[in-house]
Design a protein around this motif. Structure first.
Motif, PDB file in Angstrom:
ATOM      1  N   PHE B 182       6.409   8.848  -6.738  1.00  0.00           N
ATOM      2  CA  PHE B 182       5.385   7.555  -6.396  1.00  0.00           C
ATOM      3  C   PHE B 182       4.596   8.165  -4.683  1.00  0.00           C
ATOM      4  O   PHE B 182       4.983   8.535  -4.061  1.00  0.00           O
ATOM      5  CB  PHE B 182       4.982   6.148  -5.814  1.00  0.00           C
ATOM      6  CG  PHE B 182       4.136   5.486  -5.613  1.00  0.00           C
ATOM      7  CD1 PHE B 182       3.655   5.073  -6.038  1.00  0.00           C
ATOM      8  CD2 PHE B 182       4.352   5.742  -4.043  1.00  0.00           C
ATOM      9  CE1 PHE B 182       2.155   4.200  -5.910  1.00  0.00           C
ATOM     10  CE2 PHE B 182       2.407   4.787  -3.608  1.00  0.00           C
ATOM     11  CZ  PHE B 182       1.906   4.613  -4.653  1.00  0.00           C
ATOM     12  N   ILE B 183       3.300   8.790  -5.160  1.00  0.00           N
ATOM     13  CA  ILE B 183       1.842   9.370  -4.474  1.00  0.00           C
ATOM     14  C   ILE B 183       1.050   8.257  -4.347  1.00  0.00           C
ATOM     15  O   ILE B 183       0.615   8.084  -5.410  1.00  0.00           O
ATOM     16  CB  ILE B 183       2.318  10.448  -4.349  1.00  0.00           C
ATOM     17  CG1 ILE B 183       1.129  11.218  -5.681  1.00  0.00           C
ATOM     18  CG2 ILE B 183       3.065  11.720  -4.594  1.00  0.00           C
ATOM     19  CD1 ILE B 183       0.918  12.406  -6.145  1.00  0.00           C
ATOM     20  N   VAL B 192       7.014   9.403  -1.928  1.00  0.00           N
ATOM     21  CA  VAL B 192       7.238   8.501  -0.623  1.00  0.00           C
ATOM     22  C   VAL B 192       8.402   8.500  -2.026  1.00  0.00           C
ATOM     23  O   VAL B 192       9.787   7.297  -1.499  1.00  0.00           O
ATOM     24  CB  VAL B 192       6.105   7.423  -1.183  1.00  0.00           C
ATOM     25  CG1 VAL B 192       6.206   6.143  -0.052  1.00  0.00           C
ATOM     26  CG2 VAL B 192       5.110   7.902  -0.728  1.00  0.00           C
ATOM     27  N   PHE B 263       8.303  -1.222   1.224  1.00  0.00           N
ATOM     28  CA  PHE B 263       7.024  -0.579  -0.075  1.00  0.00           C
ATOM     29  C   PHE B 263       8.400   0.536  -1.179  1.00  0.00           C
ATOM     30  O   PHE B 263       8.172   0.550  -1.987  1.00  0.00           O
ATOM     31  CB  PHE B 263       6.636   0.516   0.606  1.00  0.00           C
ATOM     32  CG  PHE B 263       5.784   1.110  -0.170  1.00  0.00           C
ATOM     33  CD1 PHE B 263       4.135   0.124  -0.880  1.00  0.00           C
ATOM     34  CD2 PHE B 263       6.026   2.236  -0.674  1.00  0.00           C
ATOM     35  CE1 PHE B 263       3.542   1.108  -2.076  1.00  0.00           C
ATOM     36  CE2 PHE B 263       4.497   2.846  -1.335  1.00  0.00           C
ATOM     37  CZ  PHE B 263       3.875   2.134  -2.021  1.00  0.00           C
ATOM     38  N   GLU B 266      10.333  -2.137  -2.343  1.00  0.00           N
ATOM     39  CA  GLU B 266       9.918  -2.185  -3.771  1.00  0.00           C
ATOM     40  C   GLU B 266       9.816  -1.133  -5.222  1.00  0.00           C
ATOM     41  O   GLU B 266      10.007  -1.380  -5.960  1.00  0.00           O
ATOM     42  CB  GLU B 266       9.149  -3.322  -3.365  1.00  0.00           C
ATOM     43  CG  GLU B 266       8.122  -3.746  -4.347  1.00  0.00           C
ATOM     44  CD  GLU B 266       8.189  -5.136  -4.748  1.00  0.00           C
ATOM     45  OE1 GLU B 266       9.184  -5.205  -3.755  1.00  0.00           O
ATOM     46  OE2 GLU B 266       7.900  -6.297  -5.911  1.00  0.00           O
ATOM     47  N   VAL B 267       8.752   0.107  -4.376  1.00  0.00           N
ATOM     48  CA  VAL B 267       8.365   0.824  -5.527  1.00  0.00           C
ATOM     49  C   VAL B 267       9.823   1.329  -6.590  1.00  0.00           C
ATOM     50  O   VAL B 267       9.307   1.473  -7.718  1.00  0.00           O
ATOM     51  CB  VAL B 267       7.950   1.380  -5.384  1.00  0.00           C
ATOM     52  CG1 VAL B 267       7.184   2.720  -6.081  1.00  0.00           C
ATOM     53  CG2 VAL B 267       6.607   0.746  -4.416  1.00  0.00           C
ATOM     54  N   VAL B 270      10.536  -0.688  -9.803  1.00  0.00           N
ATOM     55  CA  VAL B 270       8.959  -0.636 -10.078  1.00  0.00           C
ATOM     56  C   VAL B 270       9.757   0.305 -11.002  1.00  0.00           C
ATOM     57  O   VAL B 270       9.376   1.378 -12.119  1.00  0.00           O
ATOM     58  CB  VAL B 270       7.644  -0.571  -9.757  1.00  0.00           C
ATOM     59  CG1 VAL B 270       6.333  -0.176 -10.313  1.00  0.00           C
ATOM     60  CG2 VAL B 270       7.427  -2.205  -8.642  1.00  0.00           C
ATOM     61  N   ARG B 274      10.037   1.960 -15.083  1.00  0.00           N
ATOM     62  CA  ARG B 274       9.201   2.504 -15.985  1.00  0.00           C
ATOM     63  C   ARG B 274       9.521   3.729 -16.607  1.00  0.00           C
ATOM     64  O   ARG B 274       9.100   4.343 -16.855  1.00  0.00           O
ATOM     65  CB  ARG B 274       7.702   2.756 -15.002  1.00  0.00           C
ATOM     66  CG  ARG B 274       6.897   1.597 -14.203  1.00  0.00           C
ATOM     67  CD  ARG B 274       5.764   2.516 -13.576  1.00  0.00           C
ATOM     68  NE  ARG B 274       4.653   0.897 -13.164  1.00  0.00           N
ATOM     69  CZ  ARG B 274       3.988   0.590 -12.334  1.00  0.00           C
ATOM     70  NH1 ARG B 274       3.169   2.274 -12.043  1.00  0.00           N
ATOM     71  NH2 ARG B 274       3.220  -0.006 -12.559  1.00  0.00           N
ATOM     72  N   GLY B 293       1.800  12.503 -11.377  1.00  0.00           N
ATOM     73  CA  GLY B 293       1.421  12.116 -10.370  1.00  0.00           C
ATOM     74  C   GLY B 293       2.565  10.701  -9.892  1.00  0.00           C
ATOM     75  O   GLY B 293       3.131  11.329 -10.376  1.00  0.00           O
TER      76      GLY B 293
END
Ligand SMILES: Cc1cc2nc3c(=O)[nH]c(=O)nc-3n(C[C@H](O)[C@H](O)[C@H](O)COP(=O)(O)OP(=O)(O)OC[C@H]3O[C@@H](n4cnc5c(N)ncnc54)[C@H](O)[C@@H]3O)c2cc1C
Lengths: 753, 293
Positions: B182-183, B192, B263, B266-267, B270, B274, B293
């Motif tokens: 995640f960015i 991140v 954050f 949580e991510v 997620v 994925r 990405g």
């Protein structure tokens, strides 16, 4: 001879899209930017910067650095003029700049310059800095605008507030602005719905690709030469002369090609330091900032804390609007609170409006202009509230804006009556644009916003000289930050009637042309353009005189058409048209060289409005936003070179996307800037941006011979709000704080349930 | 600063063992040179390993395993069709590093040994059970890549030790791997959160899995609970939810300029879902191109 003063149609050159004259230089690397200058015997400078947000400087010991054989000079504040007076507010701007380029008693922010070295190599200079010992007494600091106004906030500097600040406010509040008309309380009482909300924006940096760089020479005789990357070399000349204690005319300043400025290069940071080092070392000194220095010690824009209250009737009529705007502009007066307040409600025709602005000091770098300084944040807050009112009342956002739009004759929220303006036309164009009716996908939202900027005239000098072969050289004094040389050549071509390629436009240095205000305020195509047209007309008058003399007819019987003098009136048809090159070929014998010039401070800049439409998509699981479609619609008055107008539109939108989504100055508890590199200061990369669609609206500005309005700044006014409205629609929650970074959006989504 | 370009790993090890002050090995240099120029780390000894024979090679061994030279840049991994077919997750993770220009130089080994908790290729290497040959004054040893970084900017390599090769196990049947980070932007950013999943199926059922997280703790994490959450499942929604919870539970992140604890936690969940879906689809034979990405 008759010359039409206002021409708005039937152009031969204006409105075409020739290649820019500096294009080849720029794509081949031949163009010389700030850091591309070299001089024999040149030294390299480096600046020691405070690691503390706020500290008293007790002692600076430079002896170890001075003892190095490669080090040729070390300067501190003592090496600058002691005659620059301290005065409140912007009255003392030279003192403010001096204090900013080299700290006096106190370091006022992380990155504040405290000493500088000139050495035989850049590495030697950098290493010498490590030998300078500075003893600091660390003081309490404040970097947040709201906290800086609280009673217990540390005082940055007593006596900096000007007359406008009411008694009893914290000394960090250095200016207050209040304006408006009507009775807002009565207006709110008339409303069917009043929305009141609080908004914040963070400081962002212009992010120009070229760091500040200069090459300075200042001799024992007090005469100097300065090559630098700047938006305006006369202000550099004037400021440096004051700070170094020399006469203005003894310093010649030449502007390099410039890799972006966006307002951030309208003042000085390193130039006086390089000159002081040169004077002490008696050698040329080159000084180039690193990116980290650019972030820490040049001028980002202000951060803002804003309260907005707007009342609306069920039919969309705005009954009253009120805003309080607090802007921090770093450790000096000058935050653009006044502009923020004045721009906030300018797009709307309001019976009752009041706006208050506070300029507040904090322990951050001295803010500088950034494209329409102060206006984008105002639009963010105001247009978010209008969006909310439209949502709650079930009204169409374009229709509501049209209903309340400022028009010709409207008394502006900030005072004057608008002349011919194009806001309604941008809204009508938005309404007709296919973007507005295109279907949205799930997870997407659409936002719109209007934006306003004053535009500026400013002191301007232009000189134009004809050559024997009939070509022309134009000397302007406004550094070309957006393709303006092409626009000047087009306007000169239009008047002279000679081909674009036969005109060379040069940015003259301070020794070869009269004073010019900087390239800011969207003024260049307007003011230097106006002066170029007038200088060309001046030359045309002389050309007509030569023809009249040759033909033996009165000069008012000669007119200028398609690059030729032609007899007119009773003499029409008496002689063949006389082309420009035929007159210049022997001008030495018919009266001497033919030149035209113009000097003035034009006042009719003509305000400008824009409407933007944005589609954004939010990933509800991560809070990540993508801008999927973007349309800019803006009044350009007259687009001289439409490609560069479109470039300005797109650039404003691109920078606005960065500001809205991810750019921010992040300070730690210790008051130090945490993200002074592009890795962590998240400017958009190319793949973050959609193709930005543009529509040029042309409502001629009566203050310019061809109807031009500046376009460089208005384009950054609507994006923050338009994107926030789109993101809020996509996320289903109102986003009140910029940047709308993924953690912020995700936590807003969680809080919303 | 002394610059060396030894012709063998033994020589490189000897130079490093004898050096005093700060030593850096120069693979692609995209960390070393950036830190040098920014005045963050100025090495006393710089040992360029690119001139050692074999460091630029990608080799598929007879048993299907892979040996990667320590100077192979990301771009070459991405252009190697055999490697991409076997280990798309490892390759896509390395290909996320930097830009086209950086890809021409940056290496897996440098990414690993720089010791950044946010290094993109490291979770993918850990999920893939990769190992490294470490050459030192006493000869060679083999170590799981997971044990090389020990904290921000730190590794378990002793003075005089360096990585002389990287190894990926044989891919085997019905298996796939994937990596996502995640960015906030679309590229040229630092993770991140990063997550890699490597799994094997028997029919529709996950029979082996490794789940690894980056940027959520001082070192890369191999999350066994997260793997356990999907082993034995067909990656149904309930299994994915268990996976997400286990991934989030394993996070020990910090609040910093790049993201908050909340954050990142949580991510991580997620992303784990994925990534697992992509790895699963790849194990089923689907070709899913790398994400940038
Ligand atoms: C513009 C830019 C963008 C970047 N983007 C990313 C990104 O998106 N994601 C990411 O993870 N990283 C990113 N990086 C960081 C960097 O590119 C990667 O970490 C890269 O993989 C480092 O590899 P290298 O070969 O260049 O390492 P080098 O710089 O050569 O070395 C890095 C470290 O590894 C050590 N080392 C090298 N070889 C050996 C060896 N054989 N044995 C022991 N130690 C060794 C060195 O001593 C040094 O400490 C970026 C860098 C830049 C400049």
């Amino acid at each position: 001879m008759a010359l039409d003063d206002l021409k708005t149609k039937d152009f031969a050159f204006v409105g075409t899209r020739p290649n820019r004259p500096d294009g080849l230089d720029k794509v081949t690397g031949r163009a010389k930017f700030g850091a591309d200058a070299y001089a024999p015997g040149m030294l390299h400078g480096a600046i020691l910067r405070s690691p503390h947000a706020h500290a008293r400087i007790l002692r600076i010991d430079t002896s170890k650095a001075e003892a190095l054989k490669d080090v040729k000079a070390v300067v501190t504040r003592a090496d600058f003029s002691d005659k620059v007076p301290f005065e409140p507010g912007l009255e003392g701007e030279f003192w403010n700049v001096l204090e900013n380029v080299m700290a006096g008693d106190k370091a006022l922010y992380d990155g504040h310059a405290v000493a500088a070295v000139a050495a035989t190599s850049a590495l030697a200079a950098r290493d010498a800095l490590k030998l300078i010992e500075v003893e600091y007494e660390i003081l309490p600091h404040v970097t947040d605008v709201d906290k800086a106004m609280l009673a217990d906030a540390p005082v940055i500097r007593e006596g900096a507030a000007d007359y406008s600040v009411p008694e009893g406010m914290h000394p960090n509040v250095v200016r207050m602005h209040e304006s408006g008309h009507g009775d807002v309380a009565a207006g709110f009482a008339e409303a069917d719905l009043v929305v009141e909300d609080h908004f914040t924006t963070e400081a962002t940096h212009q992010g120009y690709i070229e760091p500040h760089a200069c090459l300075a020479t200042l001799g024992m005789d007090g005469k100097g030469e300065l090559w630098c990357c700047t938006q305006g070399h006369w202000i550099v000349q004037k400021t440096c002369a004051a700070l170094l204690g020399i006469e203005t005319a003894n310093l010649r300043v030449t502007a390099s090609e410039i890799g972006g400025g966006f307002g951030g290069k309208t003042t000085v940071f390193i130039e006086p330091v390089a000159l002081a080092l040169s004077r002490k070392a008696n050698k040329p000194v080159k000084l180039v900032m690193s990116r980290s220095e650019v972030f820490r010690a040049t001028g980002p824009t202000a951060s803002a804390s804003m309260d907005i209250k707007i009342g609306m009737k069920k039919d969309g009529t705005i009954t009253a609007a009120e805003g309080i705007f607090r802007l921090q502009g770093g450790a000096f007066p000058g935050g653009p609170a006044e502009f923020t307040a004045m721009c906030a409600f300018a797009p709307y025709s309001l019976s009752n409006v009041r706006q208050v602005g506070y300029d507040v000091m904090t322990n951050r770098p001295k803010q500088a202009a950034y494209r329409a300084p102060g206006s984008p944040m105002a639009a963010f807050a105001v247009e978010s509230v209008i969006d909310e009112l439209c949502n709650q009342l079930g009204l169409d956002p374009i229709e509501v804006r049209l209903k309340n739009a400022s028009r010709e004759g409207t008394k502006a929220s900030y005072g004057p009556r608008f002349q011919q303006i194009g806001l309604v036309q941008t809204l009508e164009a938005a309404k007709a644009h296919p973007h507005l009716s295109a279907p949205l996908k799930p997870g997407q939202g659409r936002g719109i916003s209007c934006g306003f900027w004053f535009n500026h005239g400013g002191e301007t000098s232009v000189s134009l000289a004809l050559s024997e072969d009939g070509s022309a050289q134009v000397m302007v004094g406004t550094p070309d930050i957006g393709g303006s040389r092409a626009s000047m050549a087009l306007m000169a071509a239009e008047v002279l009637g000679i081909p674009y390629d036969n005109i060379r436009v040069t940015i003259a240095d301070t020794a070869t042309l009269g004073y010019n205000d900087v390239s800011h305020g969207s003024r260049v195509t307007y003011a230097s353009g106006l002066a170029t047209i007038k200088a060309a007309r001046h030359a045309v008058e002389k050309l007509c005189e030569r023809a009249a003399k040759k033909w033996g007819i009165p000069v008012d019987a000669v007119k200028w058409e398609n690059g030729c003098a032609v007899p007119s009136g009773p003499n029409a048809g008496d002689f063949d048209p006389l082309p420009l090159a035929d007159i210049t070929a022997n001008m030495g014998q018919t009266g001497g060289p033919i030149s035209g010039h113009f000097e003035a401070t034009p006042e009719g800049a003509g305000v400008s409005f824009a409407t933007h439409i944005v589609d954004a998509e939010v990933d509800p699981e991560t809070g990540k936003t993508r801008v999927v479609r973007y349309t800019v619609i803006q009044d350009a008055g007259k687009a001289i070179h439409p490609t560069y107008v479109e470039g300005q539109f797109q650039g404003g939108a691109a920078q606005g996307i960065g500001w809205a989504l991810n750019e921010e100055y992040i300070y730690g508890e210790d008051g130090r800037l945490q993200n002074s590199v592009f890795l962590d200061y998240r400017i958009p990369v190319a793949s973050d941006l959609p193709m930005i669609d543009t529509v040029i609206v042309e409502v001629p500005n009566p203050g310019h011979p061809f109807g031009v309005r500046g376009v460089g700044e208005t384009s950054i006014c609507p994006p923050l709000a338009a994107i926030a409205n789109a993101v809020s629609a996509a996320a289903g929650v109102r986003m009140r704080n910029l940047p709308m970074s993924p953690p912020r959006i995700l936590s807003a989504l969680k809080a919303d349930g | 600063m002394n610059y060396h370009s030894p012709a063998s790993f033994a020589e490189a090890s000897r130079i490093a063992a004898d050096a005093s002050g700060i030593t850096r090995f120069l693979a692609g240099g995209t960390d070393v040179l950036v830190q040098l120029r920014a005045d963050i780390v100025t090495p006393d000894t710089l040992i360029d390993i690119k001139k050692i024979p074999g460091t630029g090679e990608i080799t598929r061994n007879a048993d299907g395993s892979w040996t990667l030279g320590v100077a192979v840049p990301g771009a070459e991994l991405g252009e190697h069709t055999g490697l991409v077919a076997d280990w798309p997750g490892v390759v896509e993770a390395m290909n996320l590093v930097g830009s086209t220009q950086v890809q021409g130089r940056a290496t897996l080994t440098g990414n690993l040994c720089n010791g950044s908790p946010a290094a993109d290729s490291v979770p993918a290497m850990v999920a893939a059970s990769m190992t490294a040959t470490v050459t030192g004054p006493d000869g060679n040893r083999i170590v799981a890549v997971q044990y090389i970084p020990t904290g921000p900017g730190k590794t378990s390599l002793a003075k005089g030790e360096l990585v002389s090769a990287l190894h990926i196990p044989a891919r085997g049947e019905n298996a796939g791997d994937a990596y996502l980070r995640f960015i906030p932007r679309s590229e040229m950013d630092i993770a991140v959160v990063g997550c890699a999943v490597n799994l094997r199926l028997d029919g529709d059922t996950v029979v082996e899995a490794r789940v690894s997280l980056g940027a959520v703790a001082p070192t890369v994490l191999l999350v066994e609970d997260a793997a356990a959450a999907i082993i034995g499942s067909t990656l149904d929604d309930a299994a994915l939810d268990r996976l997400a919870s286990a991934a989030s539970a394993a996070c020990k992140p910090i609040n910093d300029k790049r993201g908050t604890i909340e954050f990142r936690t949580e991510v991580a969940g997620v992303l784990a879902k994925r990534v697992a879906r992509i790895a699963y689809a790849r194990a089923k034979g689907e070709i899913i191109k790398g994400h940038h990405g």
